[in-house]
Scaffold this active site. Structure first.
Site, PDB file in Angstrom:
ATOM      1  N   MET A 132     -35.922   4.859 -66.230  1.00 20.43           N
ATOM      2  CA  MET A 132     -35.807   3.480 -66.603  1.00 20.43           C
ATOM      3  C   MET A 132     -36.961   2.708 -65.955  1.00 20.43           C
ATOM      4  O   MET A 132     -36.877   2.296 -64.808  1.00 20.43           O
ATOM      5  CB  MET A 132     -34.433   2.972 -66.144  1.00 20.43           C
ATOM      6  CG  MET A 132     -34.298   1.510 -66.088  1.00 20.43           C
ATOM      7  SD  MET A 132     -32.658   0.828 -65.723  1.00 20.43           S
ATOM      8  CE  MET A 132     -31.669   2.146 -65.154  1.00 20.43           C
ATOM      9  N   PRO A 133     -38.059   2.521 -66.699  1.00 14.69           N
ATOM     10  CA  PRO A 133     -39.209   1.799 -66.143  1.00 14.69           C
ATOM     11  C   PRO A 133     -38.914   0.312 -65.935  1.00 14.69           C
ATOM     12  O   PRO A 133     -38.198  -0.311 -66.719  1.00 14.69           O
ATOM     13  CB  PRO A 133     -40.294   1.960 -67.195  1.00 14.69           C
ATOM     14  CG  PRO A 133     -39.814   2.977 -68.141  1.00 14.69           C
ATOM     15  CD  PRO A 133     -38.338   3.052 -68.017  1.00 14.69           C
ATOM     16  N   TYR A 134     -39.478  -0.200 -64.866  1.00 11.53           N
ATOM     17  CA  TYR A 134     -39.413  -1.622 -64.566  1.00 11.53           C
ATOM     18  C   TYR A 134     -40.846  -2.067 -64.293  1.00 11.53           C
ATOM     19  O   TYR A 134     -41.503  -1.530 -63.400  1.00 11.53           O
ATOM     20  CB  TYR A 134     -38.532  -1.870 -63.335  1.00 11.53           C
ATOM     21  CG  TYR A 134     -38.601  -3.285 -62.806  1.00 11.53           C
ATOM     22  CD1 TYR A 134     -37.782  -4.283 -63.321  1.00 11.53           C
ATOM     23  CD2 TYR A 134     -39.492  -3.618 -61.793  1.00 11.53           C
ATOM     24  CE1 TYR A 134     -37.850  -5.580 -62.833  1.00 11.53           C
ATOM     25  CE2 TYR A 134     -39.565  -4.910 -61.303  1.00 11.53           C
ATOM     26  CZ  TYR A 134     -38.743  -5.882 -61.826  1.00 11.53           C
ATOM     27  OH  TYR A 134     -38.822  -7.164 -61.347  1.00 11.53           O
TER      28      TYR A 134
END
Length: 73
Positions: free
Chosen positions: A1-3
């Site tokens: 889950m990229p931020y």
């Protein structure tokens, strides 16, 4: 889950505001697309946050940004 956190100064607009809503939407879409293409990340799990920072709160090379820019003139 990229931020991804994008920080920009509040300048450039006629009233000293930062990027327009359309520009922010383009940044969000572009960053999401790049993470999908390069890393195979799914757009629905990619988070992009844009923080607008007052110009007075931004520094470069040990100086407030306006002083830094003046030093380049």
């Amino acid at each position: 889950m990229p931020y991804v956190n994008i920080k920009v100064t509040r300048e450039g607009g006629p009233d000293g505001t930062g990027p327009s809503d359309a520009q922010k939407a383009e940044l969000i879409a572009g960053v999401t697309q790049l993470l999908t293409q390069v890393l195979g990340k799914h757009p629905s799990t990619t988070f992009v946050v844009i923080d607008e920072v007052p110009l007075d709160d931004w520094g470069i090379g040990g100086l407030p940004v306006l002083d830094y820019r003046r030093s380049l003139e």
